[in-house]
Enzyme design. Structure first.
Site, PDB file in Angstrom:
ATOM      1  N   ASN A   1       4.759  -7.518   6.498  1.00 54.57           N
ATOM      2  CA  ASN A   1       5.595  -6.860   7.506  1.00 54.57           C
ATOM      3  C   ASN A   1       4.872  -5.739   8.251  1.00 54.57           C
ATOM      4  O   ASN A   1       5.501  -4.876   8.851  1.00 54.57           O
ATOM      5  CB  ASN A   1       6.853  -6.284   6.827  1.00 54.57           C
ATOM      6  CG  ASN A   1       6.503  -5.241   5.767  1.00 54.57           C
ATOM      7  OD1 ASN A   1       5.446  -5.306   5.162  1.00 54.57           O
ATOM      8  ND2 ASN A   1       7.374  -4.278   5.553  1.00 54.57           N
ATOM      9  N   GLU A   2       3.531  -5.739   8.199  1.00 58.39           N
ATOM     10  CA  GLU A   2       2.763  -4.608   8.749  1.00 58.39           C
ATOM     11  C   GLU A   2       3.146  -4.257  10.182  1.00 58.39           C
ATOM     12  O   GLU A   2       3.216  -3.087  10.540  1.00 58.39           O
ATOM     13  CB  GLU A   2       1.252  -4.909   8.704  1.00 58.39           C
ATOM     14  CG  GLU A   2       0.601  -4.726   7.352  1.00 58.39           C
ATOM     15  CD  GLU A   2       0.824  -5.894   6.420  1.00 58.39           C
ATOM     16  OE1 GLU A   2       1.564  -6.831   6.779  1.00 58.39           O
ATOM     17  OE2 GLU A   2       0.255  -5.869   5.323  1.00 58.39           O
TER      18      GLU A   2
ATOM     19  N   LEU B   1       0.840  -1.201   0.000  1.00 56.75           N
ATOM     20  CA  LEU B   1       0.000   0.000   0.000  1.00 56.75           C
ATOM     21  C   LEU B   1       0.870   1.244   0.000  1.00 56.75           C
ATOM     22  O   LEU B   1       1.939   1.268   0.633  1.00 56.75           O
ATOM     23  CB  LEU B   1      -0.911   0.015   1.230  1.00 56.75           C
ATOM     24  CG  LEU B   1      -1.850  -1.172   1.398  1.00 56.75           C
ATOM     25  CD1 LEU B   1      -2.855  -0.896   2.501  1.00 56.75           C
ATOM     26  CD2 LEU B   1      -2.549  -1.522   0.108  1.00 56.75           C
TER      27      LEU B   1
ATOM     28  N   GLY C   1       1.078  -5.330   1.202  1.00 62.02           N
ATOM     29  CA  GLY C   1       0.057  -5.378   0.147  1.00 62.02           C
ATOM     30  C   GLY C   1       0.576  -6.034  -1.129  1.00 62.02           C
ATOM     31  O   GLY C   1      -0.197  -6.628  -1.888  1.00 62.02           O
TER      32      GLY C   1
END
Ligand code: CO8
Length: 255
Positions: free
Chosen positions: A130-131, A62, A107
């Site tokens: 990896n958020e 994202l 994303g």
């Protein structure tokens, strides 16, 4: 931001992401991917390769700028577009192959995992969700498709740690299906897989895909509007804005 080239002989296509420098997914790119897939469906296309025109990045996930210092109205549209892109890609009856020619975090990993098959370049590129490293919680449906791919224990550890995997690790976990020596080979192998996929009797393949995947989309649909509201509140909070600022600074400093 995307280009679609069709091969009328085989009834297949290649959808190339082309938003320099790193194919980060902003509102417009998400909308264009959705529209391109719907157009291919209307054109009775049988399958497509999802590829990138960056030499080293499939998609950086994202666009962080859609979440940092943004307006609530835009953030709402952005998140709805993300949900709609995912529903469309995940459920399309077309056979889909991700040609992962480079980095594919967050994303970007979701794009790859939503295809029917993936070929990844054997390079320094990494893939994973990896958020948590950004101070963000991966949405429930990101978690679900990750668990479906690599199993609960592996996904649990990787999501909590924000792990990005090497191509070899990704292959051994089933996060990707095949490795290739260089980006040209990625495309070659993806084409071969696409030829294979479209030979499978269409009704049997598409109904199996639908029956196995539709429940996940239905689940998202049951809380999609609430997710938009919750995400807006969460992302626009001072704490998350500060964390994103630091993450963006670190990305720049890395240079
Ligand atoms: N969004 C916006 N800008 C980005 C992004 C991104 N995701 N990634 C990179 N950029 C920018 C960089 O800041 C840099 O900008 P500038 O040229 O102005 O300095 C430019 O793109 C090029 O980046 P790099 O120089 O870092 O390019 P490299 O080729 O060296 O590296 C990488 C490519 C490996 C992809 C690297 O850029 C990277 O690690 N990017 C960050 C990837 C990332 O962490 N993505 C996660 C996004 S969040 C997400 O997808 C899910 C969020 C779920 C939210 C849930 C809320 C509850």
């Amino acid at each position: 931001m995307v280009s679609v080239s069709k091969d009328d002989k085989t009834g297949t296509a290649t959808l190339v992401l082309q938003r320099p420098p790193v194919n980060s997914l902003n509102l417009e790119l998400l909308q264009e991917i959705t529209a391109a897939i719907k157009n291919m469906e209307k054109d009775k296309c049988r399958g497509f390769i999802l590829a990138s025109n960056s030499p080293t990045v499939f998609s950086a996930g994202l666009d962080i700028m859609e979440m940092y210092q943004t307006k609530e109205e835009r953030l709402r549209l952005f998140w709805k577009a993300l949900q709609e892109m995912w529903r469309t890609l995940y459920l399309t009856p077309l056979y889909t192959v991700a040609a992962i020619n480079g980095h594919s975090p967050a994303g970007g990993g979701v794009l790859a995992l939503s295809c029917d098959y993936s070929v990844m370049v054997s390079s320094k590129a990494t893939i994973g969700l990896n958020e948590t490293k950004l101070g963000l919680k991966p949405p429930v449906w990101f978690q679900k498709i990750f668990v479906n791919a690599i199993g609960f224990k592996n996904a649990y550890k990787a999501l909590n740690h924000g792990t990005l995997f090497t191509p070899q690790e990704a292959l051994s976990l089933n996060l990707v299906d095949e490795l290739a020596g260089d980006p040209a080979q990625v495309m070659e192998q993806a084409k071969k897989q696409l030829e294979f996929g479209i030979q499978i009797p269409n009704f049997a393949r598409t109904s199996t895909k639908y029956e196995m995947r539709h429940p996940h989309v239905q689940e998202l649909n049951s809380y999609a509007d609430k997710e938009v509201e919750d995400i807006c509140k969460f992302i626009l909070s001072d704490r998350v804005q500060k964390t994103l600022e630091v993450y963006l600074d670190n990305l720049k400093k890395k240079k």
